[in-house]
Design a protein around this motif. Sequence first.
Motif, PDB file in Angstrom:
ATOM      1  N   TYR A 153       1.426  -1.052   0.399  1.00 40.72           N
ATOM      2  CA  TYR A 153       0.041  -0.060   0.105  1.00 40.72           C
ATOM      3  C   TYR A 153       0.447   0.533  -0.156  1.00 40.72           C
ATOM      4  O   TYR A 153       1.563   1.181   1.211  1.00 40.72           O
ATOM      5  CB  TYR A 153      -0.681  -0.064   1.247  1.00 40.72           C
ATOM      6  CG  TYR A 153      -1.969  -0.918   1.552  1.00 40.72           C
ATOM      7  CD1 TYR A 153      -3.427  -0.731   0.705  1.00 40.72           C
ATOM      8  CD2 TYR A 153      -0.923  -2.167   2.259  1.00 40.72           C
ATOM      9  CE1 TYR A 153      -3.238  -2.233   0.975  1.00 40.72           C
ATOM     10  CE2 TYR A 153      -2.202  -3.549   2.442  1.00 40.72           C
ATOM     11  CZ  TYR A 153      -3.520  -3.354   1.773  1.00 40.72           C
ATOM     12  OH  TYR A 153      -4.190  -4.450   1.801  1.00 40.72           O
ATOM     13  N   ALA A 191       3.054  -4.632   2.557  1.00 41.84           N
ATOM     14  CA  ALA A 191       2.673  -5.446   3.182  1.00 41.84           C
ATOM     15  C   ALA A 191       2.351  -7.077   3.160  1.00 41.84           C
ATOM     16  O   ALA A 191       2.471  -8.130   3.961  1.00 41.84           O
ATOM     17  CB  ALA A 191       0.785  -5.612   2.936  1.00 41.84           C
ATOM     18  N   ASN A 225      -2.395  -9.288  14.428  1.00 40.49           N
ATOM     19  CA  ASN A 225      -3.037  -8.463  13.137  1.00 40.49           C
ATOM     20  C   ASN A 225      -1.827  -7.727  12.149  1.00 40.49           C
ATOM     21  O   ASN A 225      -0.455  -7.643  12.978  1.00 40.49           O
ATOM     22  CB  ASN A 225      -3.332  -7.278  14.701  1.00 40.49           C
ATOM     23  CG  ASN A 225      -4.586  -7.326  14.753  1.00 40.49           C
ATOM     24  OD1 ASN A 225      -5.181  -7.329  13.436  1.00 40.49           O
ATOM     25  ND2 ASN A 225      -5.263  -6.865  15.793  1.00 40.49           N
ATOM     26  N   GLY A 226      -2.545  -7.713  11.760  1.00 45.96           N
ATOM     27  CA  GLY A 226      -1.627  -6.614  10.458  1.00 45.96           C
ATOM     28  C   GLY A 226      -0.257  -7.168   9.881  1.00 45.96           C
ATOM     29  O   GLY A 226       0.812  -7.520   8.788  1.00 45.96           O
ATOM     30  N   ALA A 227      -0.080  -9.138  10.157  1.00 45.74           N
ATOM     31  CA  ALA A 227       1.078 -10.103   9.705  1.00 45.74           C
ATOM     32  C   ALA A 227       0.492  -9.807   7.977  1.00 45.74           C
ATOM     33  O   ALA A 227       1.727  -9.777   6.920  1.00 45.74           O
ATOM     34  CB  ALA A 227       0.351 -10.834  10.360  1.00 45.74           C
ATOM     35  N   GLY A 228      -0.063  -9.628   7.146  1.00 47.96           N
ATOM     36  CA  GLY A 228      -0.269  -9.161   5.776  1.00 47.96           C
ATOM     37  C   GLY A 228      -1.309 -10.553   5.094  1.00 47.96           C
ATOM     38  O   GLY A 228      -1.529 -10.531   4.239  1.00 47.96           O
ATOM     39  N   LYS A 229      -1.796 -11.226   6.051  1.00 52.88           N
ATOM     40  CA  LYS A 229      -2.606 -12.200   5.245  1.00 52.88           C
ATOM     41  C   LYS A 229      -4.156 -12.012   4.773  1.00 52.88           C
ATOM     42  O   LYS A 229      -4.528 -12.724   3.533  1.00 52.88           O
ATOM     43  CB  LYS A 229      -3.453 -13.015   6.482  1.00 52.88           C
ATOM     44  CG  LYS A 229      -2.433 -13.669   8.576  1.00 52.88           C
ATOM     45  CD  LYS A 229      -3.493 -14.198   9.177  1.00 52.88           C
ATOM     46  CE  LYS A 229      -4.419 -13.554  10.047  1.00 52.88           C
ATOM     47  NZ  LYS A 229      -3.234 -12.287  10.668  1.00 52.88           N
ATOM     48  N   THR A 230      -4.763 -11.056   5.399  1.00 50.31           N
ATOM     49  CA  THR A 230      -5.825 -10.356   4.450  1.00 50.31           C
ATOM     50  C   THR A 230      -5.320  -9.870   3.319  1.00 50.31           C
ATOM     51  O   THR A 230      -5.999  -9.940   2.058  1.00 50.31           O
ATOM     52  CB  THR A 230      -6.793  -9.208   4.857  1.00 50.31           C
ATOM     53  OG1 THR A 230      -7.368  -9.705   6.240  1.00 50.31           O
ATOM     54  CG2 THR A 230      -7.842  -8.528   3.915  1.00 50.31           C
ATOM     55  N   THR A 231      -4.437  -9.194   2.967  1.00 51.80           N
ATOM     56  CA  THR A 231      -3.231  -8.579   2.445  1.00 51.80           C
ATOM     57  C   THR A 231      -3.211  -9.170   0.793  1.00 51.80           C
ATOM     58  O   THR A 231      -3.261  -9.526  -0.444  1.00 51.80           O
ATOM     59  CB  THR A 231      -2.146  -7.951   1.636  1.00 51.80           C
ATOM     60  OG1 THR A 231      -2.949  -6.453   3.378  1.00 51.80           O
ATOM     61  CG2 THR A 231      -1.812  -7.028   0.530  1.00 51.80           C
ATOM     62  N   GLU A 242     -11.080 -15.128   7.633  1.00 56.27           N
ATOM     63  CA  GLU A 242     -12.103 -14.228   9.235  1.00 56.27           C
ATOM     64  C   GLU A 242     -12.768 -15.339   9.883  1.00 56.27           C
ATOM     65  O   GLU A 242     -13.469 -14.144   9.923  1.00 56.27           O
ATOM     66  CB  GLU A 242     -10.761 -13.293   9.943  1.00 56.27           C
ATOM     67  CG  GLU A 242     -10.151 -13.194   9.573  1.00 56.27           C
ATOM     68  CD  GLU A 242      -9.639 -12.952  11.625  1.00 56.27           C
ATOM     69  OE1 GLU A 242      -9.142 -13.705  11.541  1.00 56.27           O
ATOM     70  OE2 GLU A 242      -8.195 -12.645  10.540  1.00 56.27           O
ATOM     71  N   GLN A 271      -7.355 -15.372  12.392  1.00 57.02           N
ATOM     72  CA  GLN A 271      -6.527 -15.544  13.439  1.00 57.02           C
ATOM     73  C   GLN A 271      -6.346 -16.525  14.877  1.00 57.02           C
ATOM     74  O   GLN A 271      -5.799 -16.340  15.221  1.00 57.02           O
ATOM     75  CB  GLN A 271      -6.735 -13.987  14.331  1.00 57.02           C
ATOM     76  CG  GLN A 271      -5.371 -12.756  14.013  1.00 57.02           C
ATOM     77  CD  GLN A 271      -5.984 -11.315  14.691  1.00 57.02           C
ATOM     78  OE1 GLN A 271      -6.242 -11.407  16.213  1.00 57.02           O
ATOM     79  NE2 GLN A 271      -6.400 -10.344  13.545  1.00 57.02           N
TER      80      GLN A 271
HETATM   81  P1  ATP Z   1      -5.956  -8.332  10.327  1.00 59.26           P
HETATM   82  O1  ATP Z   1      -5.846  -9.896  10.758  1.00 59.26           O
HETATM   83  O2  ATP Z   1      -6.141  -7.533  11.022  1.00 59.26           O
HETATM   84  O3  ATP Z   1      -6.994  -7.854   9.063  1.00 59.26           O
HETATM   85  P2  ATP Z   1      -3.148  -8.831   8.610  1.00 59.26           P
HETATM   86  O4  ATP Z   1      -2.573 -10.126   9.422  1.00 59.26           O
HETATM   87  O5  ATP Z   1      -4.550  -9.749   7.546  1.00 59.26           O
HETATM   88  O6  ATP Z   1      -4.423  -8.300  10.298  1.00 59.26           O
HETATM   89  P3  ATP Z   1      -3.328  -7.153   6.549  1.00 59.26           P
HETATM   90  O7  ATP Z   1      -4.385  -6.069   6.609  1.00 59.26           O
HETATM   91  O8  ATP Z   1      -3.041  -7.659   5.329  1.00 59.26           O
HETATM   92  O9  ATP Z   1      -3.262  -8.114   8.045  1.00 59.26           O
HETATM   93  O10 ATP Z   1      -2.159  -5.992   6.600  1.00 59.26           O
HETATM   94  C1  ATP Z   1      -0.961  -6.138   6.479  1.00 59.26           C
HETATM   95  C2  ATP Z   1       0.016  -4.187   6.761  1.00 59.26           C
HETATM   96  O11 ATP Z   1      -0.726  -3.343   5.818  1.00 59.26           O
HETATM   97  C3  ATP Z   1      -0.780  -3.950   8.183  1.00 59.26           C
HETATM   98  O12 ATP Z   1       0.610  -3.419   8.473  1.00 59.26           O
HETATM   99  C4  ATP Z   1      -1.536  -3.123   7.380  1.00 59.26           C
HETATM  100  O13 ATP Z   1      -1.643  -2.293   8.140  1.00 59.26           O
HETATM  101  C5  ATP Z   1      -1.471  -3.028   6.573  1.00 59.26           C
HETATM  102  N1  ATP Z   1      -2.474  -2.667   5.500  1.00 59.26           N
HETATM  103  C6  ATP Z   1      -3.184  -2.982   5.405  1.00 59.26           C
HETATM  104  N2  ATP Z   1      -4.374  -2.449   4.598  1.00 59.26           N
HETATM  105  C7  ATP Z   1      -4.091  -1.236   4.284  1.00 59.26           C
HETATM  106  C8  ATP Z   1      -3.881  -0.069   2.979  1.00 59.26           C
HETATM  107  N3  ATP Z   1      -5.491   0.496   2.952  1.00 59.26           N
HETATM  108  N4  ATP Z   1      -4.123   1.172   3.602  1.00 59.26           N
HETATM  109  C9  ATP Z   1      -2.553   1.159   3.846  1.00 59.26           C
HETATM  110  N5  ATP Z   1      -1.413   0.170   4.313  1.00 59.26           N
HETATM  111  C10 ATP Z   1      -2.415  -1.212   4.713  1.00 59.26           C
END
Ligand code: ATP
Length: 234
Positions: free
Chosen positions: A11, A16, A36-42, A161, A193
């Motif tokens: 991003y 990410a 949280n924030g590990a990058g799974k959703t991305t 999730e 998670q």
């Molecule tokens: P969660 O369970 O909280 O969703 P996650 O493991 O799925 O966590 P992601 O949502 O993929 O993690 O986020 C990975 C990184 O990218 C984090 O540092 C988050 O802050 C950042 N991030 C996610 N979405 C955005 C966005 N739209 N703009 C900027 N940064 C983002």
Amino acid sequence: MLRVSRLSAAYGAVQAVREVDLAVDQGSLVALIGSNGAGKTTTLHSIAGLHRPSGGTVTVGGRDITGWNCHKVVRAGVALVAEGRRIAPPLTVEENLDLAAYSGRSDKARLRARRDEVFELFPRLAERRQQLAALMSGGEQQMLAFGRALMTGPDVLLLDEPSMGLAPSVVDVMFETIARLHSSGATILLVEQNAELALAVSDHVYVMQRGQIVASGAPDEVRDRTEVMSALFG
Ligand code: ATP
């Protein structure tokens, strides 16, 4: 069935996901866990066409779908059940399911059969088929979001999730359903998670920390490793 190689996603300046490799064989249930924030959703969004990866490749059944938009990805046989229940609140349960099928590969005859399968998997939805989605509980809406993904007739199901924000009894129903789908041969990549839940149902686990895969293996191998604990709990 699904192969992710050296996938990266950002991003702006925030990296990410960094060079992630994942393999999801046909009929397997693979979990991607991490804090949280590990990058799974991305990662899931980059596979599903909701986020354009900055590097790497995604293939399904040998076909390269890297960077395809989400509609094309669905037609290629990959369906995402997104975090936060994407449904159409003003429509009934049945309308929500039928509508989802049109983005997939269904003709009318298959639509009916699929809907019956969804109703068999989630009897609660069958009971409420004429109900407006807006009036259903969070758990029922999550079931409907799940049902919508199944209506597209996916070869690979991506679950983001599924336990999020649900009461424990509903989480149990959700995970029993995931286990049933798995035993009926579905191919599933599950982001979760709640590591214990994920480890209990999966064949293989990847652990993600700060955008990278830091461990992987069978649930029993992964469970007690210290790097896994630190990835999950800091
Ligand atoms: P969660 O369970 O909280 O969703 P996650 O493991 O799925 O966590 P992601 O949502 O993929 O993690 O986020 C990975 C990184 O990218 C984090 O540092 C988050 O802050 C950042 N991030 C996610 N979405 C955005 C966005 N739209 N703009 C900027 N940064 C983002």
